[in-house]
Every structure is written in C-alpha cells, then in structure tokens.
Design a protein around this motif. Structure first.
Motif, PDB file in Angstrom:
ATOM      1  N   ASN A 286     -25.624   4.903 -75.910  1.00  0.00           N
ATOM      2  CA  ASN A 286     -25.547   3.551 -75.336  1.00  0.00           C
ATOM      3  C   ASN A 286     -24.430   2.746 -76.000  1.00  0.00           C
ATOM      4  O   ASN A 286     -23.686   2.008 -75.340  1.00  0.00           O
ATOM      5  CB  ASN A 286     -26.891   2.844 -75.506  1.00  0.00           C
ATOM      6  CG  ASN A 286     -26.932   1.502 -74.807  1.00  0.00           C
ATOM      7  OD1 ASN A 286     -26.980   1.404 -73.590  1.00  0.00           O
ATOM      8  ND2 ASN A 286     -26.901   0.435 -75.597  1.00  0.00           N
TER       9      ASN A 286
ATOM     10  N   TYR B 131     -23.963   5.672 -70.441  1.00  0.00           N
ATOM     11  CA  TYR B 131     -25.198   4.935 -70.188  1.00  0.00           C
ATOM     12  C   TYR B 131     -26.234   5.815 -69.488  1.00  0.00           C
ATOM     13  O   TYR B 131     -27.440   5.739 -69.787  1.00  0.00           O
ATOM     14  CB  TYR B 131     -24.924   3.700 -69.330  1.00  0.00           C
ATOM     15  CG  TYR B 131     -24.202   2.587 -70.056  1.00  0.00           C
ATOM     16  CD1 TYR B 131     -24.498   2.272 -71.374  1.00  0.00           C
ATOM     17  CD2 TYR B 131     -23.221   1.828 -69.409  1.00  0.00           C
ATOM     18  CE1 TYR B 131     -23.836   1.248 -72.035  1.00  0.00           C
ATOM     19  CE2 TYR B 131     -22.553   0.798 -70.051  1.00  0.00           C
ATOM     20  CZ  TYR B 131     -22.860   0.514 -71.368  1.00  0.00           C
ATOM     21  OH  TYR B 131     -22.220  -0.503 -72.015  1.00  0.00           O
TER      22      TYR B 131
ATOM     23  N   THR C  88     -30.172  -0.058 -70.640  1.00  0.00           N
ATOM     24  CA  THR C  88     -29.158   0.845 -70.077  1.00  0.00           C
ATOM     25  C   THR C  88     -28.960   0.587 -68.588  1.00  0.00           C
ATOM     26  O   THR C  88     -27.840   0.683 -68.074  1.00  0.00           O
ATOM     27  CB  THR C  88     -29.565   2.305 -70.305  1.00  0.00           C
ATOM     28  OG1 THR C  88     -30.844   2.554 -69.681  1.00  0.00           O
ATOM     29  CG2 THR C  88     -29.681   2.614 -71.780  1.00  0.00           C
TER      30      THR C  88
END
Length: 667
Positions: free
Chosen positions: A131, A150, A169
C-alpha cells in the motif's frame, strides 16, 4: 546490482535512516496510556510493536516524534532478531519519509520492508508495504503502477479480514482512477470504501481519506454541493483524529474547488490554511500544491510580491520532491527493482530448463556455492553495519548525557540564585515580622479587653436606652472585626516567614500513611470544614507497602494540610451552588510509582479554569473571598515539596468537574 546492494549503498550514504528525531512528548490520553505501558514492557518483540503503535499516534501531527519512535523500534527489533518488527518499523519509516517528501528514501525503505515481510511470512506487513509503494507511485503520478500495488495490498487485507485497511486501499484505487479520468470506476471504488467504513466504523483509519477522495470524484462529476459536503465531513474527521496531514489535503481541495467556482476570496482563505497546516507537518506535496494555487490567485489580483513569494515556496517544494538528484535516485531504484524481477524470472526459467534437461544436480551445487558466498558476504557486511551502528549509538548516548548534564547545571545555577534571593527575603521578612507581631498582639488583646468591658453591667447603673444599645452593639462588632483581621494579619506574616524560611530541617524516617491520615483528620476538624463533613464522602486508599519515608514531617504535614483544606473548600463551595443530586467526594491515595512515592488528592469540586490553573502556585494568588485566604498555601506547599524534599507537585483540573493534585517524593 541487486536491490539489497543498492539499498546498502544508499544506507551508507545516509538515505534510509537519518539521525534520531527530537524527544517525544505525550499529546493525548491514548498516547499517555501507551507510554505508561511502554515503560513497563521488557525490551522484546512486544515492546517493538508497542513502540510502533505509539508512533502511529504521532504520525499525522508530529512526524519527527513518529520517526524517532520508529527508529527505536527498528533498532530494538534488530537487536532482538525480530524480523517481523524490523520489517514493520522499516515500512513505517518509509511512510514518514514519503510524507516529508523524501520519495527516494521512502521507496528504498518500502522495498526493504517488503522483502523482510515476505521472508518472515508477515502477510500484514507485506500488505502495508505494498500500500505504501502505491502511495509513492501515486505521488509520482504513476497511476497504473499505483493501482497494481493497491490491488495486491487489498487482496492481502481481505485475506487477513481487516476491513478498515481494505477500505483504505479501495479509496486509494478510486483516487487513481479519478486521476486518469475514469470517473465511473472511481465512483464505484469510492462507494465501496464508504460502505465498508459505514459497516465497520471503528477504527476510523481511512475515514478522512475516503471522504476527501469521494469529494474529489463528486467535484469532477460537477456535483459541487455534494463535494463540499464530503470535504466538510472529511475536515471534521481530521479534527477528531488530529490528522494534520489529511486536514491540509482537504483544505487544499476545498480551495481548489472554490477557485474552479470563481470564488477567489474563499479559495485564498482555504489555500492559506492548507499551506500552514502542511508546513506544520512538513508535508511537501501539499505545500507545493497550496503555494502554487496561492501564487496564481495573487497573480490574478496583481499582487506581484505575494505571487512571487508563494511561487518561490512552490518551486522549493517541487525541487525537494522532484529534483534531478531525487529523480535519478528513483530511476536507479526502479531500474534495480526491474532488474531484480527480470533476474528472478530468468533464473526461474533457467532452473526449469535445467530440470527438464536433467542437469538438476549441477544447478543445485552451483546455487549452494553462490548461497554460501552470499551468506558469508552478508554476515560480514551485517557485522560491519552492526559495529558502525553501535558506535553511532554510543556517540549519541554520550551527546545526550552531556546535554542533560549541561541542562542540570543550568537548573542548579538558577536554583542557587533563587535560593540566595529567598534567603535575603527571609532575613528581611523575619525582621519585619518581629516588628509587626507585637503591635498586632497588643491590638488583639486591647480589642478583646474592650469587648469584655462593654459586656459588663455597671452596678446600680440604669439599663441603656435603645440608641445606646445600638452603639454598644456596633462597638462590639467593630472590636470583633479588629480582632479577626489582626489574627488574619498574624497568619499572613506566619505564612510569609514559612515561605521564606530555608528548608534546612533534618529529614527523618516518617510513617507517610500516618502523616497523611493525621493531617486529613486535622483538615476535616477545622471549624470551617466540620459543619459540612457529614455530607462529604471521604475515600482513602493508603498502600500498606509505603512504610517509612525520609521526610521533614512538620513541613510535609503543613503542605498536605493545605492540599486537604483546599479540597474540602472546593466541594463545599460547589455544594452551595449545586442541586440535591450532587454528592461531594474527596479521595486521598498513596502508592509506589517506580522509585518514587506518590500521594494523590482529588476532589469533585468546582475545578479551575486554564487561566486560574496557570497561577495557582504563585504567592498571594487566591480565588477565595476577601478574608478567607492568604494566597500562600499552595505556594508554600509547592516550595516544601519541590525545594525541601526534591519532589514534584503537579495539578490536573477541569472547570466544574474536578481537581487532582499529585505529590511525588523520592524514596
């Protein structure tokens, strides 16, 4: 050249881990609770994770403090050989560096953290690093690469059943689609994030981010009212969580929307707020964007000086983010990462071919030799790095010790000067008191005698008339007032003498619990307190393990008596103004706290405002009506505890709710 080799070169060049940040100070009750647990946690894996948890409370408001705690966690994890904690700390350091605008350092740290997490089978740490790599790619406007990172992170969070991080996310993916103008996809992902946050409202780790991103999508779709509503909710969320970084971004996006709607005044206001907030947390990306917007707005108003100044800020921030050197470093890291991935694929294909050709034995021997050589080199480099870090830690420790010694020396000098001043004041006060006590004694005695004479009836004298009785009653009242004020003047002089007297009495072993009980009983039996004592709930928790403590019992008892008297006065004062539902309470407890003895005195009385609390230990400051207080009680108690016993006296209060004094004495 492999990724670890490049990273080690960057590490030696100071790219990854800089010097330690300033000392951390607590900012709220949650932080204080974590620090309390941290002080009682041994230096093991649990302490590493607790340090990182504490660092997260500072990340959005005090990035330097967050960096300091993360570096401590990294060092402790390395010493304890706790790879999971080392990977988490490395990733956290990368996140803070990214928010500072140090993108090459952030990218390198995240690559290391990702590799450590995979090697230690830490799926959550791997999700965090992926992330974070997506965030860096988003900052670099590499949106498709960011979406890939992501998506990988989202799958791992879903596998771990962490819905609040999954929502983060999702909103990041939606933001990327908004940047590449795929607004339908952006809206779908933002709605998914919003629904997930609504289903799982705690913890609200992604709420402010998701609200701001949804506002961006609505603004792009032309739904300006809905966009402002989301921005406003996002700003409110940042004030609840003290998230200055997301607050700065939300303020900038509001300013940008006002600029789009041709409302320059509102745009200027929010752009200035965004710039100030971003500068407070060194968030260079928003500094660049907000200052660039301010430069355009001032240029439109023909404010050339302001436009030039803000343009200079924007250019400086842009250079710090995307300067040639940092761009070169990012290219090197990206190229190295691509080469590593390519090398891995080639080795896999080669190994498959060798398996197919039946040359497995030769390949295994070859890779074993390579692995042994790499292991030896790695161990040597690790040993050298460890020695270097230990030397750096020793230097840092010596520097801190010298700084602390210098601070203590300056404090001692200031205390010495103050002690000399108070010694002079004590001698002067003693002379004045000696001259004043005798006239005051004569005044009180003559007032008492005169009142007694007025009360006597003369033999054979006719009873006084109405006017004469009124005059005599008035004289008696005046004489009573003279006597009372004379006693008060004597009390003030006694307090002044006690305040100025040097604390030179010899300490002796004292039963602290007995001293507290005796003075609490004495405070409750004062005429001003005894009448309402039956309605006051008195709670005492005196730890039996306290035993004997070295004190000057007469002086410490006087300080405690002043604290108890103030507590009784506070609850009685509130009781007179409150309704029948109010139950006055005074609680006193003693306990060990580390190497110190702690005495807490708490009441649920009227409390104090911030203005009053700042002055409460100053001599002659009092909030009591005229004639009820001298203003020297708490000042004298503070001097007795801090100067006479080398302890501390602190206060916590909330107006209309409570006041708590805490005395700490060295054992």
């Amino acid at each position: 050249m492999s990724v670890p080799t490049v990273v080690r070169l960057l590490l030696c060049g100071g790219l990854l881990l800089g010097g330690l940040a300033p000392e951390v100070r607590a900012q709220n009750s949650s932080t204080n609770s974590l620090r309390y647990l941290l002080a009682r946690t041994p230096p093991d894996s649990a302490r590493v994770l607790l340090l990182l948890k504490l660092a997260r409370t500072f990340r959005a408001s005090k990035p330097d403090s967050a960096m300091y705690l993360a570096q401590r966690a990294w060092q402790l994890a390395r010493q304890a050989e706790f790879d999971k904690g080392r990977g988490r700390a490395q990733s956290f350091i990368g996140s803070v560096l990214r928010e500072r605008g140090e993108l090459p350092k952030a990218f390198a740290n995240q690559l290391i953290a990702l590799q450590i997490s995979r090697e230690s089978s830490d799926l959550e740490g791997e999700a965090i690093s992926l992330n974070s790599l997506g965030n860096i790619s988003l900052d670099l406007r590499q949106y498709r690469r960011a979406i890939a990172y992501y998506q990988q992170s989202r799958r791992r969070y879903q596998q771990l059943n962490l819905p609040h991080w999954t929502a983060g996310t999702l909103t990041n993916i939606g933001s990327c689609y908004e940047k590449i103008n795929w607004l339908d996809s952006a809206l779908v992902y933002q709605q998914q994030a919003e629904a997930l946050i609504a289903r799982f409202p705690q913890p609200r780790v992604a709420a402010a981010l998701a609200l701001r991103n949804m506002g961006d999508v609505q603004a792009r779709l032309g739904h300006h009212a809905e966009a402002f509503a989301y921005y406003r909710r996002g700003l409110q969320e940042t004030y609840v969580s003290n998230d200055l970084r997301n607050r700065a971004m939300a303020q900038y996006h509001v300013a940008r929307l006002f600029d789009k709607l041709l409302q320059p005044d509102s745009s200027l206001y929010y752009a200035r707020q965004a710039l100030r907030t971003a500068q407070a947390v060194s968030y260079r990306l928003t500094v660049m964007e907000a200052s660039g917007l301010l430069a355009r707005l001032h240029q439109a108003r023909q404010n050339v000086d302001s436009a030039f100044r803000y343009q200079a800020v924007a250019v400086a921030a842009q250079d710090s983010l995307f300067g040639p050197e940092k761009f070169r470093q990012l290219q090197l890291l990206a190229f190295t990462e691509q080469q590593r991935q390519l090398q891995q694929r080639e080795e896999h294909e080669l190994q498959t071919a060798r398996y197919q050709q039946g040359a497995l034995a030769a390949a295994v021997v070859f890779f074993v030799i390579i692995a042994l050589l790499l292991l030896r080199i790695t161990r040597q480099q690790r040993r050298a790095n460890q020695l270097l870090n230990e030397r750096n830690a020793q230097i840092e420790t010596q520097r801190n010790e010298l700084s602390q010694a210098l601070a203590e020396l300056r404090t001692a000098q200031a205390q010495l000067v103050a002690a000399e001043k108070w010694a002079f004041a004590g001698e002067l006060s003693a002379g004045i008191a000696h001259e004043l006590q005798n006239p005051l004694a004569y005044m009180r005695n003559f007032a008492s005698v005169s009142a007694a004479l007025l009360g006597q009836d003369q033999p054979g004298a006719a009873p006084p008339g109405g006017l004469e009785r009124e005059i005599m009653a008035g004289l008696r009242q005046n004489l009573h007032e003279i006597s009372q004020h004379g006693q008060r003047a004597s009390a003030i002089i006694s307090d002044m003498l006690a305040h100025a007297r040097a604390h030179t009495s010899q300490r002796q072993p004292t039963d602290l619990n007995a001293l507290v009980s005796d003075n609490l009983r004495l405070a409750a039996q004062k005429p001003a307190q005894a009448a309402a004592l039956a309605e006051v709930e008195l709670r005492t928790e005196l730890a039996p393990s306290i035993g004997l403590v070295s004190t000057v019992p007469q002086e410490l008892g006087r300080a405690l008596l002043n604290l108890f008297t103030n507590a009784f006065y506070a609850v009685q004062h509130r009781q007179r103004a409150a309704g029948p539902d109010y139950r006055p309470q005074v609680s006193v407890c003693t306990r060990w706290v580390g190497e110190t003895v702690e005495i807490q005195v708490r009441d649920n009385g009227v409390g104090m405002s911030d203005t009053v609390a700042k002055q409460v230990f100053q001599p002659f400051f009092t909030t009591k009506p005229l004639g009820e207080g001298t203003g020297l009680g708490l000042s004298l108690a503070y001097d007795i505890i801090t100067k006479g016993h080398l302890g501390t006296l602190t206060m916590e209060t909330r107006e209309g709710e409570f006041t708590e004094f805490t005395v700490r004495l060295p054992a």
